[in-house]
Write an enzyme that holds these catalytic residues in place. Structure first.
Site, PDB file in Angstrom:
ATOM      1  N   LYS A 136       0.860  -1.206   0.000  1.00  0.00           N
ATOM      2  CA  LYS A 136       0.000   0.000   0.000  1.00  0.00           C
ATOM      3  C   LYS A 136       0.887   1.244   0.000  1.00  0.00           C
ATOM      4  CE  LYS A 136      -1.575   1.590   4.099  1.00  0.00           C
ATOM      5  NZ  LYS A 136      -1.110   2.949   4.384  1.00  0.00           N
ATOM      6  N   ASN A 137       1.920   1.232   0.845  1.00  0.00           N
ATOM      7  CA  ASN A 137       2.733   2.439   1.030  1.00  0.00           C
ATOM      8  C   ASN A 137       3.726   2.683  -0.095  1.00  0.00           C
ATOM      9  OD1 ASN A 137       1.274   2.882   3.300  1.00  0.00           O
ATOM     10  ND2 ASN A 137       2.884   2.241   4.725  1.00  0.00           N
ATOM     11  N   CYS A 160      -4.695  11.835  12.373  1.00  0.00           N
ATOM     12  CA  CYS A 160      -5.465  10.597  12.402  1.00  0.00           C
ATOM     13  C   CYS A 160      -5.250   9.997  13.785  1.00  0.00           C
ATOM     14  CB  CYS A 160      -5.007   9.655  11.301  1.00  0.00           C
ATOM     15  SG  CYS A 160      -3.399   8.970  11.602  1.00  0.00           S
ATOM     16  N   ARG A 216       0.202  14.074  12.642  1.00  0.00           N
ATOM     17  CA  ARG A 216       0.616  13.877  11.236  1.00  0.00           C
ATOM     18  C   ARG A 216       0.818  15.219  10.511  1.00  0.00           C
ATOM     19  NH1 ARG A 216      -0.896   8.542   9.905  1.00  0.00           N
ATOM     20  NH2 ARG A 216       0.779   8.613   8.411  1.00  0.00           N
ATOM     21  N   PRO A 217       1.645  16.104  11.009  1.00  0.00           N
ATOM     22  CA  PRO A 217       1.872  17.391  10.327  1.00  0.00           C
ATOM     23  C   PRO A 217       2.541  17.209   8.964  1.00  0.00           C
ATOM     24  CG  PRO A 217       3.497  17.073  12.040  1.00  0.00           C
ATOM     25  CD  PRO A 217       2.530  15.940  12.173  1.00  0.00           C
ATOM     26  N   LEU A 261       7.262  19.524   6.987  1.00  0.00           N
ATOM     27  CA  LEU A 261       8.511  19.202   6.274  1.00  0.00           C
ATOM     28  C   LEU A 261       8.283  19.173   4.760  1.00  0.00           C
ATOM     29  CD1 LEU A 261      10.002  16.441   8.590  1.00  0.00           C
ATOM     30  CD2 LEU A 261      10.351  18.916   8.657  1.00  0.00           C
ATOM     31  N   SER A 300      11.308  11.674   7.236  1.00  0.00           N
ATOM     32  CA  SER A 300       9.892  11.652   6.886  1.00  0.00           C
ATOM     33  C   SER A 300       9.724  10.932   5.551  1.00  0.00           C
ATOM     34  CB  SER A 300       9.336  13.066   6.751  1.00  0.00           C
ATOM     35  OG  SER A 300       8.070  13.053   6.060  1.00  0.00           O
ATOM     36  N   VAL A 301       8.989   9.824   5.558  1.00  0.00           N
ATOM     37  CA  VAL A 301       8.754   9.057   4.326  1.00  0.00           C
ATOM     38  C   VAL A 301       7.992   9.908   3.318  1.00  0.00           C
ATOM     39  CG1 VAL A 301       7.530   7.067   3.370  1.00  0.00           C
ATOM     40  CG2 VAL A 301       8.823   6.827   5.497  1.00  0.00           C
ATOM     41  N   ASP A 356       5.021   0.337  11.664  1.00  0.00           N
ATOM     42  CA  ASP A 356       3.796  -0.292  11.167  1.00  0.00           C
ATOM     43  C   ASP A 356       3.678  -1.756  11.577  1.00  0.00           C
ATOM     44  OD1 ASP A 356       3.521   1.507   7.987  1.00  0.00           O
ATOM     45  OD2 ASP A 356       3.373   2.126  10.075  1.00  0.00           O
ATOM     46  N   ARG A 382      -8.347  -0.664   4.903  1.00  0.00           N
ATOM     47  CA  ARG A 382      -7.482   0.336   4.266  1.00  0.00           C
ATOM     48  C   ARG A 382      -6.198  -0.310   3.753  1.00  0.00           C
ATOM     49  NH1 ARG A 382      -5.184   4.381   7.781  1.00  0.00           N
ATOM     50  NH2 ARG A 382      -4.087   4.772   5.854  1.00  0.00           N
TER      51      ARG A 382
HETATM   52  C1  LIG Z   1       1.251   6.186   3.119  1.00  0.00           C
HETATM   53  C2  LIG Z   1       2.528   5.901   3.845  1.00  0.00           C
HETATM   54  O1  LIG Z   1       3.583   5.698   3.279  1.00  0.00           O
HETATM   55  N1  LIG Z   1       2.423   5.882   5.191  1.00  0.00           N
HETATM   56  C3  LIG Z   1       3.627   5.589   5.987  1.00  0.00           C
HETATM   57  C4  LIG Z   1       4.456   6.845   6.120  1.00  0.00           C
HETATM   58  O2  LIG Z   1       3.642   7.818   6.728  1.00  0.00           O
HETATM   59  P1  LIG Z   1       4.158   9.357   6.751  1.00  0.00           P
HETATM   60  O3  LIG Z   1       4.907   9.652   5.494  1.00  0.00           O
HETATM   61  O4  LIG Z   1       3.025  10.220   7.104  1.00  0.00           O
HETATM   62  O5  LIG Z   1       5.158   9.307   7.965  1.00  0.00           O
HETATM   63  P2  LIG Z   1       6.458  10.184   8.169  1.00  0.00           P
HETATM   64  O6  LIG Z   1       7.643   9.315   7.921  1.00  0.00           O
HETATM   65  O7  LIG Z   1       6.332  11.450   7.397  1.00  0.00           O
HETATM   66  O8  LIG Z   1       6.332  10.519   9.718  1.00  0.00           O
HETATM   67  C5  LIG Z   1       7.378  10.249  10.604  1.00  0.00           C
HETATM   68  C6  LIG Z   1       7.298  11.245  11.749  1.00  0.00           C
HETATM   69  O9  LIG Z   1       7.586  12.536  11.227  1.00  0.00           O
HETATM   70  C7  LIG Z   1       6.548  13.464  11.576  1.00  0.00           C
HETATM   71  N2  LIG Z   1       6.391  14.425  10.480  1.00  0.00           N
HETATM   72  C8  LIG Z   1       6.118  13.983   9.219  1.00  0.00           C
HETATM   73  C9  LIG Z   1       5.987  14.899   8.192  1.00  0.00           C
HETATM   74  C10 LIG Z   1       6.125  16.270   8.468  1.00  0.00           C
HETATM   75  O10 LIG Z   1       6.033  17.135   7.586  1.00  0.00           O
HETATM   76  N3  LIG Z   1       6.394  16.672   9.751  1.00  0.00           N
HETATM   77  C11 LIG Z   1       6.544  15.774  10.768  1.00  0.00           C
HETATM   78  O11 LIG Z   1       6.785  16.168  11.912  1.00  0.00           O
HETATM   79  C12 LIG Z   1       5.326  12.577  11.761  1.00  0.00           C
HETATM   80  O12 LIG Z   1       4.378  13.223  12.612  1.00  0.00           O
HETATM   81  C13 LIG Z   1       5.916  11.356  12.396  1.00  0.00           C
HETATM   82  O13 LIG Z   1       6.072  11.595  13.781  1.00  0.00           O
HETATM   83  O14 LIG Z   1       5.605   6.578   6.938  1.00  0.00           O
HETATM   84  C14 LIG Z   1       5.267   6.148   8.267  1.00  0.00           C
HETATM   85  C15 LIG Z   1       6.552   5.934   9.025  1.00  0.00           C
HETATM   86  O15 LIG Z   1       7.296   4.908   8.428  1.00  0.00           O
HETATM   87  C16 LIG Z   1       4.409   4.876   8.235  1.00  0.00           C
HETATM   88  O16 LIG Z   1       3.999   4.564   9.543  1.00  0.00           O
HETATM   89  C17 LIG Z   1       3.208   5.080   7.341  1.00  0.00           C
HETATM   90  O17 LIG Z   1       2.541   3.827   7.156  1.00  0.00           O
HETATM   91  C1  LIG Z   2       0.035   4.590   9.179  1.00  0.00           C
HETATM   92  C2  LIG Z   2      -0.174   3.891   8.075  1.00  0.00           C
HETATM   93  O1  LIG Z   2      -0.672   4.424   6.907  1.00  0.00           O
HETATM   94  P1  LIG Z   2      -1.052   5.964   6.661  1.00  0.00           P
HETATM   95  O2  LIG Z   2       0.245   6.750   6.662  1.00  0.00           O
HETATM   96  O3  LIG Z   2      -1.698   5.937   5.297  1.00  0.00           O
HETATM   97  O4  LIG Z   2      -1.953   6.392   7.770  1.00  0.00           O
HETATM   98  C3  LIG Z   2       0.160   2.457   7.924  1.00  0.00           C
HETATM   99  O5  LIG Z   2       0.223   1.992   6.744  1.00  0.00           O
HETATM  100  O6  LIG Z   2       0.379   1.809   8.964  1.00  0.00           O
END
Ligand SMILES: CC(=O)N[C@H]1[C@@H](OP(=O)(O)OP(=O)(O)OC[C@H]2O[C@@H](n3ccc(=O)[nH]c3=O)[C@H](O)[C@@H]2O)O[C@H](CO)[C@@H](O)[C@@H]1O
Ligand SMILES: C=C(OP(=O)(O)O)C(=O)O
Length: 430
Positions: free
Chosen positions: A22-23, A123, A128-129, A132, A171-172, A314, A406
């Site tokens: 999915k990711n 969520c 989830r800001p 970045l 940040s992914v 995850d 999901r």
């Molecule tokens: C669709 C998808 O790929 N979802 C994955 C993606 O979520 P997602 O890309 O949202 O997760 P991030 O790696 O960005 O988040 C990691 C941390 O950075 C923080 N953060 C993120 C972005 C930002 O602009 N500012 C900030 O502070 C988040 O709140 C969190 O605490 O990576 C997460 C961490 O591996 C996984 O759990 C999710 O399943």
């Molecule tokens: C947190 C997850 O996905 P999402 O970033 O789409 O909420 C997840 O795949 O576990």
């Protein structure tokens, strides 16, 4: 709302096939916005989130067809063609359903020079800001304002400019947004402290097939030399490592043996590093992995979630379920999200002994869990309750399984085919 009923205590034995991640699928789908030619994605999983993103892409003007046939995006091989992007706004009512929708921001800005994307909002697992994502695109010359809950972004007249951006934290999603934007920027972009998740690498490899110039794939330093345009490509979505790890833990928690197919052991190295000392045996087989208990007993082990190549956040909820019936204790520390222990009180309802202190949870193993009605609160919490139900004595009813849908395709069918007494109870859409 659908529920899932499980009568536990039966070891799983058989074969389970893993789908595309999915990711990985979600960012790959948004990459179709970067070209006016067709991007064909194969091994696309059939999931609620995939359908939600299809709806978003359709309203941007992307044509979506089963590869070789017409129709929706419920199949395995799908063509995405953004010949003309007719709308650069991603509306709240779609984005709020699926946070990863924010991944259209970078591609729209790069291809069209503008984008108006609803802030995704938080969520269950955290705020989830997206600061970045915004800061990185501003470093590439974008003018970005927040207006009435929307990110309103505009590229400079000559388009985005290459820049060096150091992520203050991994940040992914932000890595993926900037990576896609940089493919069409003027000049070279260097992303430092970039996420190294396999899904990020899968996206980068697809972008290279589309004509992007990217080096450092798989490392935390990505160098992207912007090009004028990208062309179509065909790409197979990488196997879902989280689904792989989930089913490995299903084998372990029930004391059975599963052959998990269409996946690779190297995708779950960090999970294996934690599970092997806990008493789980892994064997590489052709096109998959065989998983069982090594010698009958499970032992408590400590786990801390970290960005790749560390233990994936995850898989944290699933690991907690597994540790509930292990001998001894396990300290589970969640370092990525601020509220990702909502499965703990639900597992406690099933007889688990879990004490949460801030970002750590101490799990003391018990002889056996007992089935109970429980509530799914988020995607991975929901599957951890399914795992616990498979091992528990008696009946477990998991409510609100829309969370599960999901990210897991036909989970009850796959588990039932391996001997689980599990069924979906279709509910009204109250
Ligand atoms: C669709 C998808 O790929 N979802 C994955 C993606 O979520 P997602 O890309 O949202 O997760 P991030 O790696 O960005 O988040 C990691 C941390 O950075 C923080 N953060 C993120 C972005 C930002 O602009 N500012 C900030 O502070 C988040 O709140 C969190 O605490 O990576 C997460 C961490 O591996 C996984 O759990 C999710 O399943
Ligand atoms: C947190 C997850 O996905 P999402 O970033 O789409 O909420 C997840 O795949 O576990």
């Amino acid at each position: 709302m659908d529920k899932i009923r499980i009568r536990g205590g039966r070891p799983l034995n058989g074969t389970i096939t893993v789908g595309g991640a999915k990711n990985a699928a979600l960012p790959l789908m948004t990459a179709s916005l970067l070209t006016d030619e067709t991007l064909t994605l194969t091994n696309l999983p059939i999931l609620a989130d995939i359908n939600t993103l299809c709806n978003l892409l359709l309203q941007h003007g992307v044509a979506i067809h089963m590869a070789g046939a017409g129709g929706d995006c419920a199949g395995r091989a799908v063509d995405f063609t953004a010949r003309d992007i007719t709308n650069t706004t991603a509306p709240y009512d779609l984005v709020r359903k699926m946070r990863a929708s924010v991944l259209v921001l970078g591609p729209l800005l790069a291809r069209c020079g503008e984008a108006k994307v609803s802030l995704p909002g938080g969520c269950a697992i955290g705020a989830r800001p997206v600061d970045l994502h915004i800061k990185g695109l501003e470093a590439m010359g974008a003018d970005i304002r927040i207006e009435a809950g929307y990110i309103v972004a505009k590229a400079p007249a000559g388009g985005l400019r290459g820049a060096e951006y150091v992520f203050p934290k991994v940040s992914v999603g932000a890595t993926e947004n900037l990576l896609m934007a940089a493919t069409l920027a003027k000049g070279t972009t260097i992303l430092v402290n970039a996420a190294r998740e396999p899904e990020v690498s899968d996206l980068a490899e697809c972008l290279v097939k589309m004509g992007a110039k990217i080096t450092g794939i798989g490392s935390d330093r990505l160098v992207i030399e912007g090009v004028d345009r990208l062309h179509g490509a065909r790409h197979m979505v990488v196997a879902d490592r989280i689904e792989t790890g989930t089913y490995a833990m299903a084998a372990a928690i029930t004391g059975g043996r599963l052959d998990i197919m269409n996946t690779r052991l190297d995708l779950i190295k960090a999970a294996v590093k934690a599970l092997a000392p806990a008493g789980v045996a892994f064997e590489e087989i052709d096109n998959g992995i065989r998983v069982s208990r090594a010698n009958g007993e499970l032992h408590g082990v400590d786990v801390m979630t970290e960005p790749f190549p560390g233990f994936p956040t995850d898989l944290q909820a699933q690991m907690m379920a597994l540790m509930c019936t292990a001998t001894g204790a396990a300290m589970i520390t969640e370092t990525i999200f601020e509220n990702r222990f909502m499965h703990a009180p639900e597992l406690t309802r099933m007889g688990a002994r879990i004490t949460v202190h801030g970002s750590s949870a101490l799990v003391r193993g018990v002889e056996r869990l007992t089935g109970a009605p429980v509530m799914a609160t988020d995607l991975r919490a929901s599957v951890s309750l399914v795992l616990a139900g498979l091992a528990a004595e008696g009946e477990t009813m998991v409510n609100r399984v829309y969370h599960l849908d999901r990210g897991y395709e036909r989970v009850e069918e796959k588990l039932a085919a391996c001997g689980a007494e599990i069924e979906r109870i279709h509910g009204s859409d109250e």
